[in-house]
Design an enzyme around this catalytic site. Sequence first.
Site, PDB file in Angstrom:
ATOM      1  CB  SER A   1      -0.895   0.004   1.247  1.00 29.83           C
ATOM      2  OG  SER A   1      -1.501   1.256   1.447  1.00 29.83           O
TER       3      SER A   1
ATOM      4  CE1 TYR B   1      -5.443  -2.005   3.917  1.00 33.14           C
ATOM      5  CE2 TYR B   1      -4.280   0.083   3.675  1.00 33.14           C
ATOM      6  CZ  TYR B   1      -4.827  -1.061   3.120  1.00 33.14           C
ATOM      7  OH  TYR B   1      -4.758  -1.255   1.766  1.00 33.14           O
TER       8      TYR B   1
END
Length: 258
Positions: free
Chosen positions: A146, A159
């Site tokens: 990410s 996350y």
Amino acid sequence: MGENLFDLHGRVAVVCGGTTGLGHAIAMGLANAGADVVTTARRMEQVERASAEIEALGRHSLRVTSDVTNRISLQAMHDAVLAEFGKVDILVNAAGTTHKAETLKVAEADWSRVIETNLTGTLRACQIFGQTMVAAGYGRIVNISSLSTFVGFADVAAYCASKAGITSLTKVLAIELAQTGVNVNAIAPGVFPTELNARLVKDTPRGEELLLRTPMGRFGKPHELAGAAVFLCSEAASFVTGEVIAVDGGFLASGVNQ
């Protein structure tokens, strides 16, 4: 593999989390490039649907459920793939979840659930499939990281930490396996609205800020992730390992956009 370096005919791919979102787009991209593709999810109806799409392209698939938080189910899925195809060449780890909460207030249970799914789930799959790839002397592992590996996103600390961990895991595994014929890389997607994050980025102040920070001025479309995955899974990437490819519309390159 023929003259086309990007040809995946004859390859067998497993895409964890390949029935929805970005994982599904990658699975279809691999199938379009010629690979037989097994997508995994916890719900059989999702597996059935994705398998039917892959078979409609003339590729082979396998209908089996698994859960990245359960090592026994992952091992069973691995064994089923080997029984059906005799090998596994490609592993894509795209299964993931998120939780929005202020970092100082996030519940440990929510933190642990995200880490368990995203980071430890990726480790489990790498361990189970990686050992088979090493024994075969060939493999391509692609983990989905990410942008939050590189920059912070408010209120999703679990996350972000899990994805930064995936990037670190990717690099360590890459150097450990560098002489085995198994390449390990990652893709860091920019902002792609999916079922996982749509409510956070569609028509929200957060989404507006993300668009402002993205030089292309738009969100990504899932199919735009497939090319990077096909490259990393192909012979074109035979000397590429330990890398993170950002597919982000220029987000990480951006300082001032206007």
